[in-house]
Design an enzyme around this catalytic site. Structure first.
Site, mmCIF file in Angstrom:
data_model
loop_
_atom_site.group_PDB
_atom_site.id
_atom_site.type_symbol
_atom_site.label_atom_id
_atom_site.label_comp_id
_atom_site.label_asym_id
_atom_site.label_seq_id
_atom_site.Cartn_x
_atom_site.Cartn_y
_atom_site.Cartn_z
ATOM 1 N N LYS A 28 0.819 -1.221 0.000
ATOM 2 C CA LYS A 28 0.000 0.000 0.000
ATOM 3 C C LYS A 28 0.848 1.264 0.000
ATOM 4 O O LYS A 28 0.480 2.251 -0.626
ATOM 5 C CB LYS A 28 -0.967 0.011 1.193
ATOM 6 C CG LYS A 28 -2.079 -1.010 1.012
ATOM 7 C CD LYS A 28 -3.315 -0.668 1.797
ATOM 8 C CE LYS A 28 -4.458 -1.571 1.379
ATOM 9 N NZ LYS A 28 -5.645 -1.436 2.168
ATOM 10 N N LYS A 55 -5.267 -9.401 -6.302
ATOM 11 C CA LYS A 55 -6.556 -9.665 -5.647
ATOM 12 C C LYS A 55 -7.591 -8.609 -6.061
ATOM 13 O O LYS A 55 -7.230 -7.463 -6.377
ATOM 14 C CB LYS A 55 -6.409 -9.753 -4.131
ATOM 15 C CG LYS A 55 -6.290 -8.450 -3.417
ATOM 16 C CD LYS A 55 -6.546 -8.636 -1.916
ATOM 17 C CE LYS A 55 -6.612 -7.282 -1.249
ATOM 18 N NZ LYS A 55 -7.245 -7.214 0.012
ATOM 19 N N LYS A 90 -10.860 -2.839 -3.659
ATOM 20 C CA LYS A 90 -11.638 -1.597 -3.763
ATOM 21 C C LYS A 90 -10.854 -0.509 -4.461
ATOM 22 O O LYS A 90 -11.415 0.350 -5.109
ATOM 23 C CB LYS A 90 -11.939 -1.075 -2.364
ATOM 24 C CG LYS A 90 -12.865 -1.907 -1.566
ATOM 25 C CD LYS A 90 -12.856 -1.355 -0.142
ATOM 26 C CE LYS A 90 -13.706 -2.164 0.774
ATOM 27 N NZ LYS A 90 -13.220 -2.101 2.149
HETATM 28 N N1 AQP Z 1 -10.176 -10.189 -3.075
HETATM 29 C C1 AQP Z 1 -10.583 -10.647 -1.895
HETATM 30 N N2 AQP Z 1 -10.894 -11.963 -1.746
HETATM 31 C C2 AQP Z 1 -11.315 -12.426 -0.547
HETATM 32 N N3 AQP Z 1 -11.480 -11.654 0.539
HETATM 33 C C3 AQP Z 1 -11.213 -10.332 0.424
HETATM 34 N N4 AQP Z 1 -11.270 -9.295 1.296
HETATM 35 C C4 AQP Z 1 -10.895 -8.155 0.674
HETATM 36 N N5 AQP Z 1 -10.564 -8.421 -0.595
HETATM 37 C C5 AQP Z 1 -10.755 -9.761 -0.789
HETATM 38 C C6 AQP Z 1 -11.706 -9.428 2.682
HETATM 39 O O1 AQP Z 1 -12.696 -8.453 2.937
HETATM 40 C C7 AQP Z 1 -12.617 -8.067 4.308
HETATM 41 C C8 AQP Z 1 -12.723 -6.593 4.398
HETATM 42 O O2 AQP Z 1 -11.651 -5.970 3.754
HETATM 43 P P1 AQP Z 1 -11.356 -4.450 4.030
HETATM 44 O O3 AQP Z 1 -12.285 -3.612 3.307
HETATM 45 O O4 AQP Z 1 -11.311 -4.175 5.464
HETATM 46 O O5 AQP Z 1 -9.899 -4.242 3.544
HETATM 47 P P2 AQP Z 1 -9.092 -4.793 2.378
HETATM 48 O O6 AQP Z 1 -8.720 -6.207 2.613
HETATM 49 O O7 AQP Z 1 -7.951 -3.836 2.274
HETATM 50 O O8 AQP Z 1 -10.072 -4.679 1.127
HETATM 51 P P3 AQP Z 1 -9.676 -4.290 -0.315
HETATM 52 O O9 AQP Z 1 -10.835 -4.438 -1.176
HETATM 53 O O10 AQP Z 1 -8.438 -5.000 -0.747
HETATM 54 O O11 AQP Z 1 -9.390 -2.756 -0.171
HETATM 55 P P4 AQP Z 1 -8.118 -1.957 -0.653
HETATM 56 O O12 AQP Z 1 -8.182 -1.931 -2.129
HETATM 57 O O13 AQP Z 1 -8.339 -0.611 -0.030
HETATM 58 O O14 AQP Z 1 -6.929 -2.677 -0.134
HETATM 59 C C9 AQP Z 1 -11.318 -8.627 4.859
HETATM 60 O O15 AQP Z 1 -11.631 -9.743 5.691
HETATM 61 C C10 AQP Z 1 -10.570 -9.070 3.649
HETATM 62 O O16 AQP Z 1 -9.768 -10.194 3.910
#
Ligand code: AQP
Length: 335
Positions: A111, A194, A197
């Site tokens: 990040k 992966k 968002k």
């Molecule tokens: N691609 C994924 N596959 C399975 N699980 C996922 N999670 C996120 N992406 C995937 C799970 O969703 C939960 C909440 O995630 P979060 O919003 O708190 O943070 P994150 O993991 O940082 O989500 P993103 O979408 O990847 O956001 P960005 O792009 O900001 O980094 C968690 O339990 C996560 O494991």
């Protein structure tokens, strides 16, 4: 009965990975366990968030929880900033965790990337706050996607070090609940990244607020390779050599609650367009009602905010005595 904690950031663009990797599992866990599900707004601000958006995004995550089947009478649902014990215990953990431990966190490296010197200190100590989120309730189990496994290890290290340093079995050593299927849903544009968002391409993910047309367009455009659907034989290739192909199989499998070999038996050897048509059908069937219910709930701001407020009150009742005991162990003079 296990006490379960997990959180989702209100950073917009809630997607299929968040649903299949997290929220769907939250729902299945709530009947047998004591579940605490938090909209982690303080984690969200570790990278810049527009204040005009964060409240909307908080309501959107809450609506997604409820629309997916979380019952606020069974599960605690609230936003993190309302329960001050997260921040208080987070500070204590800043003093327990070692810099060397945080330096190993791959999510920070990804990040912060090339702008590491400019990243917020909050992003760096994010895993310490996550440990506080969990241990503020002495939760014993945490359902998370594969991407959060390393942070959970750090939570265990913090609990262990605290217990050792003070010679007391105060914090539990949490277990991760990594659900076998869908623990890592990949981008529709690149099977090695992966689904996320923050991906700049909206075509990389299925958002929970996508309508049937958007779902169909994105699945049709999803990247595949030139070979037919893998059929389970050696010639069909494996996950590493055909990441996009297996990602679509895994998404279909998770949405339809069907094992991958069964899907391969039905679609193996056929062109991808056939699997994509079936995937569009199941995605619209499963995600459509969630989207509709989310929209209905988002029209009732007072209800959503009432759920968050009642959840926070219950959460504080659990976290406050734990914080008080913690402060006693530390020797802090209190009222
Ligand atoms: N691609 C994924 N596959 C399975 N699980 C996922 N999670 C996120 N992406 C995937 C799970 O969703 C939960 C909440 O995630 P979060 O919003 O708190 O943070 P994150 O993991 O940082 O989500 P993103 O979408 O990847 O956001 P960005 O792009 O900001 O980094 C968690 O339990 C996560 O494991």
């Amino acid at each position: 009965m296990a006490r379960i904690f997990s959180g989702v950031q209100p950073t917009g663009n809630l997607h299929l990975g968040n649903y299949l990797g997290a929220i769907k599992n939250f729902v299945s866990l709530q009947s047998q366990n004591e579940c605490i599900y938090c909209v982690v707004d303080m984690h969200a601000i570790t990278v810049w968030q527009d204040p005009s958006q964060i409240a909307n995004n908080t309501r959107e995550v809450t609506a997604a929880f409820l629309a997916s089947g979380l019952d606020p009478k069974k599960s605690l649902i609230f936003n993190q900033s309302r329960v001050p014990q997260h921040a208080e215990i987070g500070w204590i953990f800043n003093c327990v965790a070692r810099i060397g431990w945080l330096n190993r966190m791959t999510q920070f490296k990804e990040k912060a990337g090339k702008i590491r010197e400019n990243a917020s200190v909050g992003l760096y100590v994010y895993p310490n706050l996550m440990a506080a989120d969990i241990l503020a309730y002495k939760a014993t189990h945490v359902p998370v996607g594969e991407d959060q496994k390393q942070h959970l290890e750090l939570t265990r290290d913090i609990a262990q070090k605290f217990n050792n340093d003070f010679g007391i079995e105060f914090f539990p050593i949490v277990e991760s609940l990594i659900m076998k299927s869908a623990s890592r849903i990949m981008s529709l544009r690149d099977g090695r990244k992966k689904m996320s968002k923050s991906d700049l391409s909206d075509f990389s993910r299925l958002n929970l607020n996508d309508d049937a047309n958007a779902i169909a367009t994105k699945i049709k455009k999803a990247r595949t390779d030139s070979m037919p659907v893998p059929d389970g034989s050696l010639r069909g290739g494996d996950r590493d050599s055909r990441p996009e192909a297996f990602n679509l199989l895994e998404i279909y499998s998770a949405l339809n609650d069907q094992a991958i070999p069964n899907i391969q038996a039905a679609f193996g050897g056929k062109p991808f367009s056939v699997l994509k048509e079936a995937l569009i059908e199941v995605a619209v069937e499963k995600l459509g009602p969630i989207r509709k219910e989310m929209q209905r709930l988002l029209g009732d701001k007072a209800y959503i905010e009432g759920v968050l407020s009642a959840g926070a009150e219950r959460a504080r009742k659990i976290a406050l005595p734990i914080r008080d005991d913690l402060f006693k162990i530390l020797g802090f003079i209190q009222d």
